[in-house]
Design a protein around this motif. Structure first.
Motif, mmCIF file in Angstrom:
data_model
loop_
_atom_site.group_PDB
_atom_site.id
_atom_site.type_symbol
_atom_site.label_atom_id
_atom_site.label_comp_id
_atom_site.label_asym_id
_atom_site.label_seq_id
_atom_site.Cartn_x
_atom_site.Cartn_y
_atom_site.Cartn_z
ATOM 1 N N CYS A 111 0.844 -1.205 0.000
ATOM 2 C CA CYS A 111 0.000 0.000 0.000
ATOM 3 C C CYS A 111 0.872 1.245 0.000
ATOM 4 O O CYS A 111 1.684 1.435 0.903
ATOM 5 C CB CYS A 111 -0.885 -0.036 1.250
ATOM 6 S SG CYS A 111 -1.508 1.558 1.772
ATOM 7 N N PRO A 112 0.740 2.092 -1.024
ATOM 8 C CA PRO A 112 1.595 3.288 -1.071
ATOM 9 C C PRO A 112 1.323 4.267 0.070
ATOM 10 O O PRO A 112 2.223 4.984 0.485
ATOM 11 C CB PRO A 112 1.278 3.899 -2.439
ATOM 12 C CG PRO A 112 -0.020 3.305 -2.860
ATOM 13 C CD PRO A 112 -0.124 1.977 -2.196
ATOM 14 N N GLY A 114 4.650 4.174 0.867
ATOM 15 C CA GLY A 114 5.089 4.878 -0.342
ATOM 16 C C GLY A 114 6.092 5.980 -0.042
ATOM 17 O O GLY A 114 7.085 6.147 -0.761
ATOM 18 N N SER A 149 9.704 6.957 -1.907
ATOM 19 C CA SER A 149 9.302 7.943 -2.922
ATOM 20 C C SER A 149 10.518 8.411 -3.721
ATOM 21 O O SER A 149 11.638 8.503 -3.200
ATOM 22 C CB SER A 149 8.585 9.131 -2.270
ATOM 23 O OG SER A 149 9.430 9.753 -1.362
ATOM 24 N N LEU A 174 10.182 2.399 -8.955
ATOM 25 C CA LEU A 174 9.119 1.575 -8.370
ATOM 26 C C LEU A 174 8.426 0.726 -9.434
ATOM 27 O O LEU A 174 8.197 1.184 -10.557
ATOM 28 C CB LEU A 174 8.057 2.473 -7.697
ATOM 29 C CG LEU A 174 8.600 3.436 -6.619
ATOM 30 C CD1 LEU A 174 7.457 4.252 -6.020
ATOM 31 C CD2 LEU A 174 9.352 2.664 -5.521
ATOM 32 N N VAL A 194 5.047 -2.019 -10.190
ATOM 33 C CA VAL A 194 3.743 -2.485 -9.698
ATOM 34 C C VAL A 194 3.441 -3.790 -10.418
ATOM 35 O O VAL A 194 3.417 -3.828 -11.657
ATOM 36 C CB VAL A 194 2.608 -1.475 -9.977
ATOM 37 C CG1 VAL A 194 1.295 -2.000 -9.397
ATOM 38 C CG2 VAL A 194 2.937 -0.104 -9.408
ATOM 39 N N GLN A 236 -3.956 0.847 -8.752
ATOM 40 C CA GLN A 236 -2.720 0.922 -7.958
ATOM 41 C C GLN A 236 -1.557 1.460 -8.788
ATOM 42 O O GLN A 236 -0.753 2.248 -8.309
ATOM 43 C CB GLN A 236 -2.384 -0.465 -7.384
ATOM 44 C CG GLN A 236 -1.309 -0.385 -6.306
ATOM 45 C CD GLN A 236 -0.930 -1.738 -5.749
ATOM 46 O OE1 GLN A 236 -0.943 -2.731 -6.463
ATOM 47 N NE2 GLN A 236 -0.584 -1.783 -4.469
ATOM 48 N N VAL A 270 0.539 4.725 -7.641
ATOM 49 C CA VAL A 270 1.963 4.685 -7.275
ATOM 50 C C VAL A 270 2.746 5.778 -8.000
ATOM 51 O O VAL A 270 3.729 6.320 -7.491
ATOM 52 C CB VAL A 270 2.541 3.271 -7.549
ATOM 53 C CG1 VAL A 270 4.068 3.265 -7.478
ATOM 54 C CG2 VAL A 270 1.962 2.275 -6.539
ATOM 55 N N ARG A 271 2.250 6.164 -9.166
ATOM 56 C CA ARG A 271 2.909 7.242 -9.935
ATOM 57 C C ARG A 271 3.006 8.537 -9.110
ATOM 58 O O ARG A 271 3.894 9.358 -9.314
ATOM 59 C CB ARG A 271 2.117 7.459 -11.231
ATOM 60 C CG ARG A 271 2.585 8.591 -12.100
ATOM 61 C CD ARG A 271 3.992 8.333 -12.653
ATOM 62 N NE ARG A 271 4.404 9.429 -13.514
ATOM 63 C CZ ARG A 271 4.867 10.589 -13.060
ATOM 64 N NH1 ARG A 271 4.988 10.811 -11.764
ATOM 65 N NH2 ARG A 271 5.235 11.535 -13.915
ATOM 66 N N TRP A 274 4.015 8.731 -6.209
ATOM 67 C CA TRP A 274 5.176 8.658 -5.325
ATOM 68 C C TRP A 274 6.506 8.641 -6.091
ATOM 69 O O TRP A 274 7.564 8.725 -5.480
ATOM 70 C CB TRP A 274 5.076 7.429 -4.405
ATOM 71 C CG TRP A 274 4.190 7.688 -3.205
ATOM 72 C CD1 TRP A 274 4.614 8.100 -1.979
ATOM 73 C CD2 TRP A 274 2.773 7.571 -3.121
ATOM 74 N NE1 TRP A 274 3.537 8.247 -1.135
ATOM 75 C CE2 TRP A 274 2.391 7.925 -1.803
ATOM 76 C CE3 TRP A 274 1.770 7.214 -4.028
ATOM 77 C CZ2 TRP A 274 1.068 7.923 -1.377
ATOM 78 C CZ3 TRP A 274 0.451 7.208 -3.594
ATOM 79 C CH2 TRP A 274 0.113 7.559 -2.283
ATOM 80 N N VAL A 284 8.071 4.697 -12.799
ATOM 81 C CA VAL A 284 7.189 3.580 -12.444
ATOM 82 C C VAL A 284 7.143 2.593 -13.601
ATOM 83 O O VAL A 284 6.950 2.975 -14.754
ATOM 84 C CB VAL A 284 5.764 4.073 -12.111
ATOM 85 C CG1 VAL A 284 4.827 2.889 -11.877
ATOM 86 C CG2 VAL A 284 5.789 4.986 -10.891
ATOM 87 N N PHE A 331 5.275 -2.676 -5.724
ATOM 88 C CA PHE A 331 3.973 -2.722 -5.042
ATOM 89 C C PHE A 331 3.141 -3.845 -5.645
ATOM 90 O O PHE A 331 3.185 -4.089 -6.856
ATOM 91 C CB PHE A 331 3.225 -1.389 -5.209
ATOM 92 C CG PHE A 331 3.778 -0.322 -4.305
ATOM 93 C CD1 PHE A 331 3.247 -0.129 -3.036
ATOM 94 C CD2 PHE A 331 4.849 0.467 -4.716
ATOM 95 C CE1 PHE A 331 3.768 0.845 -2.190
ATOM 96 C CE2 PHE A 331 5.367 1.442 -3.876
ATOM 97 C CZ PHE A 331 4.833 1.635 -2.612
#
Ligand code: FAD
Length: 525
Positions: free
Chosen positions: A133-134, A138, A142, A146, A148, A158, A162-163, A165, A169, A227
């Motif tokens: 969980c960001p 996260g 950061s 990262l 996913v 998700q 996440v982008r 943070w 990505v 993630f």
């Protein structure tokens, strides 16, 4: 093995269960928490997004939680619940070691099991380099590279999240299904790298930390953290006997309302077992709510039980009064009752609180088919004997029952009740008269005879240790009672609402008069 009965047993001692227990303990409820000791976030060394506890070790929060609930008398036992069965007014809770407890209510707070995708090396770095969980973790990664790993179509959310943070990505979308053009456009526009080849293995460095994800084509994608949304498994085999409703969300969590009530009246639930994606604060809030809701339900049940107990005491008192004498009343019909009832054409009659049955027998003699109800077995037996003696056994049916429980379902041309009073302030006279009124057939009558005033000689008198009727709830005139009854004026016509005087001899042998309230109502056809 010794068994205990608790107000509440909380199954699962994570943050949700302990929060429920805290409310219950503070509400002075005898509460047991049974906990198998495997909270979902046990893999994490620090937790975030928990106000006032940012960076705290989750185990430390639970340790403090256990300490806090213990201060309110809550017992926390290590163990695993293997079965809960319904025993009517309580639940039976069995543990793996055979220990058995009983509770008036339970809170299910057993959390979920995270089913991780089968990617080589992933489980080994779960919660260190692989994060769920960001919001929780996260910030700590950061700006890093990262990844996913999608586990379902829902993972698209998700990926986009996440982008927020990091600018770097990489999304592994194989398990999200074919991406539609709009989704793909959104990801590309946000500079998210999309890898359609399935992720095969997590590559770690000498420190054990993630360095890359290798895909099915052998390409390694350098990454610092990944993630992944695990598939939630809600293990509730121990509660099968309760047939708790589930939702159709991922993992089929328990269906609850805002208070945590489940489909079973003695079962509440909170935390991840109802909301798999809830974090620590949400789980604590839900647990707290469920704990308070359990207490509120028990408060209501306590009041209901107390009312029932007083009702049984009251009924027992009447039985004692009848049984202590060979005959309690005169055996003659009440004159005021007779004067009014003789104006009505015979049909089916119901008498509520018939005592020894003199009025019921009188009605039967005049052609009525009578059902007569009283709480006292002795009184009813005397009425039955009197009817038998006069050859009226087939015209009067006597029932020993509390009219609050069971009035015959049939409709009657006359429903009557005479002197249905009690010394108790909580005697439900009006409620009983209302349910009696319900039994009046269209075109039929409700006849209520009451004490409109206390007898002159009884003002300071006490009967059998209880104050006489006038010391209990105030005796009301028929007009006031009519208002309290609150019957629909469009359906009921008042034929009589008056006080009649009746000449009697006082217990001291002197002439006296009694004020009888007379209420005669006719129901519309
Ligand atoms: C790796 C990871 C990190 C996380 N980090 C954070 C974070 O930083 N911040 C945040 O807010 N949230 C975080 N979370 C989410 C957090 O873990 C959950 O929100 C929280 O644990 C839910 O609490 P719960 O009480 O519902 O369940 P749990 O905490 O899982 O507790 C359930 C308890 O019930 C017990 N139990 C299960 N079955 C039985 C049984 N039959 N009999 C008796 N006991 C039983 C379990 O052993 C366990 O102790 C994280 C989750 C994970 C997976």
């Amino acid at each position: 093995m010794q068994t205990h009965t608790w107000d509440a047993v909380v199954i699962g001692g994570g943050v949700a269960g302990l929060s429920a227990a805290q409310m219950l303990g503070r509400a002075r409820r005898r509460t047991l928490v049974i906990d198998a000791g495997s909270p979902r976030n046990r893999f994490a060394a620090h937790m975030h997004g928990v106000l006032g506890h940012d960076g705290t070790d989750p185990a430390e929060l639970l340790r403090r939680g256990r300490e806090e609930v213990a201060a309110y008398g809550v017992i926390v036992a290590d163990g695993e619940v293997t079965a809960v069965t319904d025993e009517g007014d309580r639940l039976r809770i069995t543990r793996a070691d055979g220990a058995v407890d009983h509770a008036r209510a339970i809170v299910v707070a057993t959390g979920i099991r995270d089913v991780l995708p089968e990617v080589e090396g992933l489980a080994a770095v779960w919660s260190r380099s692989v994060l769920h969980c960001p919001y929780c973790h996260g910030w700590e990664v950061s700006g890093r590279r990262l990844g996913v790993l999608a586990t379902s179509a829902a993972s698209i959310h998700q990926i986009e999240l996440v982008r927020q943070w990091s600018d770097e990505v990489t999304a592994f979308t194989a398990d999200a299904g074919q991406l539609d053009p709009e989704t793909l456009a959104r990801l590309i526009a946000r500079d998210i790298r999309v890898v359609t080849a399935p992720a095969r293995a997590l590559v770690t460095g000498s420190s054990g930390a993630l360095t890359a994800v290798r895909d099915a084509e052998g390409t390694e994608h350098p990454l610092d953290a990944v993630f992944v949304a695990p598939t939630p498994a809600v293990d509730l085999g121990f509660a099968d006997d309760l047939h708790l409703s589930r939702t159709d969300g991922p993992g089929a969590p328990l269906a609850v309302d805002a208070l945590g009530s489940t489909s079973h009246p003695r079962v509440w639930a909170a935390g991840n077992t109802t909301a798999p994606y809830g974090n620590v604060p949400l789980s604590m809030g839900a647990g707290s709510m469920a704990g308070a809701a359990v207490n509120a339900a028990l408060v209501a049940e306590d009041a209901h039980r107390a009312v029932e107990s007083r009702r049984h005491q009251r009924n027992a008192h009447w039985e004692e009064r009848y049984a202590s004498d060979e005959r309690f009343w005169s055996g003659r019909v009440n004159a005021t009752f007779a004067a009014v009832a003789q104006t009505l054409s015979p049909g089916r009659a119901l008498e509520v609180g018939c005592g020894e049955g003199a009025d019921a027998v009188w009605l039967a003699e005049r052609g009525w088919q009578v059902t007569a109800v009283d709480v006292s077995d002795t009184a009813v037996a005397r009425g039955r004997a009197a009817a038998h003696e006069r050859g009226l056994a087939d015209r009067v049916r006597f029932i020993a029952a509390d009219a609050g429980d069971a009035l015959p379902e049939a409709a009657f041309e006359l429903v009557t009740s005479s002197f249905l009073h009690s010394w108790e302030p909580d005697f439900p006279r009006i409620a009983l008269l209302r349910s009696a009124a319900d039994r009046v057939a269209p075109g039929g009558h409700l006849l209520v005879i009451s004490h409109a005033a206390p007898p002159s000689w009884a003002r300071d008198d006490h009967h059998g240790g209880h104050t006489s009727a006038h010391d209990g709830p105030p005796l009301l005139g028929p007009q006031e009672e009519l208002e309290l009854l609150g019957l629909d004026a469009a359906e009921w016509t008042t034929v009589l609402a008056e006080v009649r005087q009746r000449a009697v001899t006082s217990p001291a042998g002197e002439s006296a008069t009694l004020d009888d309230g007379v209420l005669l109502l006719r129901r519309a056809r």
